[in-house]
Write a protein that holds these residues in place. Structure first.
Motif, mmCIF file in Angstrom:
data_model
loop_
_atom_site.group_PDB
_atom_site.id
_atom_site.type_symbol
_atom_site.label_atom_id
_atom_site.label_comp_id
_atom_site.label_asym_id
_atom_site.label_seq_id
_atom_site.Cartn_x
_atom_site.Cartn_y
_atom_site.Cartn_z
ATOM 1 N N LYS A 97 6.429 -4.469 -3.327
ATOM 2 C CA LYS A 97 7.408 -3.465 -2.916
ATOM 3 C C LYS A 97 6.757 -2.212 -2.328
ATOM 4 O O LYS A 97 7.448 -1.293 -1.897
ATOM 5 N N ASN A 98 5.445 -2.184 -2.338
ATOM 6 C CA ASN A 98 4.712 -1.011 -1.867
ATOM 7 C C ASN A 98 4.326 -1.208 -0.398
ATOM 8 O O ASN A 98 3.371 -1.911 -0.077
ATOM 9 N N TYR A 99 5.060 -0.547 0.496
ATOM 10 C CA TYR A 99 4.840 -0.742 1.926
ATOM 11 C C TYR A 99 3.671 0.083 2.462
ATOM 12 O O TYR A 99 3.365 0.020 3.653
ATOM 13 N N LEU A 100 3.010 0.842 1.588
ATOM 14 C CA LEU A 100 1.812 1.566 2.007
ATOM 15 C C LEU A 100 0.557 0.702 1.900
ATOM 16 O O LEU A 100 -0.517 1.110 2.336
ATOM 17 N N LEU A 101 0.699 -0.470 1.293
ATOM 18 C CA LEU A 101 -0.436 -1.390 1.203
ATOM 19 C C LEU A 101 -0.525 -2.218 2.477
ATOM 20 O O LEU A 101 0.471 -2.732 2.966
ATOM 21 N N GLY A 102 -1.721 -2.341 2.984
ATOM 22 C CA GLY A 102 -1.914 -3.067 4.226
ATOM 23 C C GLY A 102 -1.797 -2.114 5.403
ATOM 24 O O GLY A 102 -0.898 -1.278 5.457
ATOM 25 N N ASN A 103 -2.721 -2.201 6.325
ATOM 26 C CA ASN A 103 -2.711 -1.323 7.487
ATOM 27 C C ASN A 103 -3.441 -2.006 8.638
ATOM 28 O O ASN A 103 -4.221 -2.943 8.424
ATOM 29 N N PRO A 104 -3.210 -1.576 9.872
ATOM 30 C CA PRO A 104 -3.807 -2.254 11.035
ATOM 31 C C PRO A 104 -5.320 -2.131 11.127
ATOM 32 O O PRO A 104 -5.944 -2.884 11.886
ATOM 33 N N PHE A 105 -5.920 -1.220 10.355
ATOM 34 C CA PHE A 105 -7.377 -1.136 10.378
ATOM 35 C C PHE A 105 -8.016 -2.404 9.800
ATOM 36 O O PHE A 105 -9.126 -2.764 10.184
ATOM 37 N N TRP A 106 -7.315 -3.057 8.864
ATOM 38 C CA TRP A 106 -7.813 -4.345 8.373
ATOM 39 C C TRP A 106 -7.832 -5.372 9.501
ATOM 40 O O TRP A 106 -8.776 -6.156 9.636
ATOM 41 N N TYR A 146 3.352 -9.707 -5.882
ATOM 42 C CA TYR A 146 2.170 -9.155 -5.243
ATOM 43 C C TYR A 146 2.326 -9.067 -3.722
ATOM 44 O O TYR A 146 1.729 -8.221 -3.078
ATOM 45 N N GLY A 147 3.154 -9.922 -3.172
ATOM 46 C CA GLY A 147 3.302 -9.953 -1.720
ATOM 47 C C GLY A 147 2.201 -10.753 -1.076
ATOM 48 O O GLY A 147 1.727 -11.754 -1.630
ATOM 49 N N SER A 148 1.751 -10.325 0.096
ATOM 50 C CA SER A 148 0.720 -11.071 0.821
ATOM 51 C C SER A 148 -0.596 -11.051 0.041
ATOM 52 O O SER A 148 -0.973 -10.042 -0.552
ATOM 53 N N LEU A 149 -1.291 -12.178 0.070
ATOM 54 C CA LEU A 149 -2.539 -12.306 -0.687
ATOM 55 C C LEU A 149 -3.617 -11.357 -0.155
ATOM 56 O O LEU A 149 -4.476 -10.912 -0.900
ATOM 57 N N PHE A 150 -3.581 -11.088 1.146
ATOM 58 C CA PHE A 150 -4.490 -10.095 1.725
ATOM 59 C C PHE A 150 -3.644 -9.114 2.510
ATOM 60 O O PHE A 150 -2.744 -9.508 3.247
ATOM 61 N N LYS A 151 -3.909 -7.839 2.330
ATOM 62 C CA LYS A 151 -3.044 -6.814 2.906
ATOM 63 C C LYS A 151 -3.508 -6.408 4.307
ATOM 64 O O LYS A 151 -4.432 -5.616 4.473
ATOM 65 N N ALA A 152 -2.890 -6.988 5.311
ATOM 66 C CA ALA A 152 -3.132 -6.604 6.704
ATOM 67 C C ALA A 152 -1.792 -6.603 7.427
ATOM 68 O O ALA A 152 -0.883 -7.350 7.062
ATOM 69 N N ASP A 153 -1.674 -5.793 8.451
ATOM 70 C CA ASP A 153 -0.379 -5.618 9.110
ATOM 71 C C ASP A 153 0.023 -6.796 9.996
ATOM 72 O O ASP A 153 1.151 -7.255 9.962
#
Length: 287
Positions: free
Chosen positions: A100-109, A148-155
């Protein structure tokens, strides 16, 4: 082609930043809609989808041109993990589960994984096999698990790594063709690359983007049981195809660049999200 190539790396980044900001304004200030997508939301986010392909294009340019690839990768990694740490802390304070945390994962990944894959492939030795690791991580960002959502946090996930690999593949094939053509014409292998390398690389990147966007669009249509008909709705991400027009305007030059400018570009992402988020909350849009 040379007459219309007036955008250097600096101005391409400025355009990408503007598109990204428009995207986040649409995300944070306009409701998507429950049945039909809100028109304002759709238009703003469609414009915003031009940002990532431009950032990815410039990242590939940097991967091929920089003499400090490790330093470049460390900056991308530092930004990616730093933003995720902030996201985890926010989620902990707010009592949000990772899904539920939309701050996890970003395009820098996405940028880090893409540049890392290209750097490993360019080595053309046993270490190139490790390119499978960033590819696998990008794909895992599209795999969700409960709480947990996506196993790896990338956009951008699978799309981004496929785009980077196609950028790389098309560039390598074009270079190979030009070198072979030069040899057949009795010239030095690098002749045609020196004469028209940037023009051809721009075109190959545009074709790569068009190919990847078409591939993912057809997959999307097949998922909804309509593989070849355009239908009434075009997925928002498909408008990223228009970024290919800006590739053709790139002159291959760095433009304005120093530590202050780089710092401003890197810091803009978290700062503008913070400001827009607070404004959205104050207007009661972001709950």
């Amino acid at each position: 082609m040379k007459k219309i190539q007036f955008l250097d790396s600096f101005w391409l980044k400025v355009l990408a930043v503007i598109f990204m900001t428009v995207d986040h304004i649409g995300l944070l200030f306009f409701q998507r809609g429950t049945v039909d997508i809100n028109t304002d939301f759709y238009i703003l986010r469609a414009i915003g989808k031009l940002a990532f392909p431009i950032f990815a294009f410039l990242a590939v340019e940097s991967a091929f041109k920089t003499t400090h690839i490790k330093r470049y990768l460390s900056r991308l990694f530092g930004m990616a993990i730093g933003l995720d740490i902030i996201g985890f802390l926010f989620g902990f304070i707010a009592g949000l589960t990772p899904d539920k945390n939309y701050l996890l994962g970003n395009p820098f990944w996405d940028l880090f994984l893409g540049v890392l894959a290209i750097d490993l492939l360019r080595k053309k030795n046993k270490y190139s096999l490790f390119a499978l690791i960033p590819v696998a991580l990008a794909v895992l960002s599209d795999v969700d698990v409960p709480f947990y959502g996506s196993l790896f946090k990338a956009d951008w996930g699978t799309f981004s790594i496929v785009l980077f690999l196609c950028f790389y593949l098309f560039r390598i094939l074009v270079d190979l063709y030009l070198k072979n053509k030069a040899v057949k014409d009795g010239l030095e292998p690098e002749t045609y690359l020196i004469q028209s390398g940037q023009n051809v690389h721009n075109v190959s990147a545009a074709v790569a983007l068009l190919s990847v966007e078409l591939m993912f669009y057809l997959v999307w249509r097949m998922w909804y049981d309509c593989p070849f008909l355009p239908g009434d709705f075009v997925p928002i991400g498909t408008y990223g195809t228009l970024a290919s027009l800006f590739f053709l305007l790139y002159n291959g030059k760095r433009g304005y660049d120093n530590k202050v400018i780089r710092c401003c570009f890197y810091s803009y992402f978290p700062l503008h999200l913070l400001i827009l988020g607070l404004l959205s909350m104050s207007f009661g849009v972001l709950a």
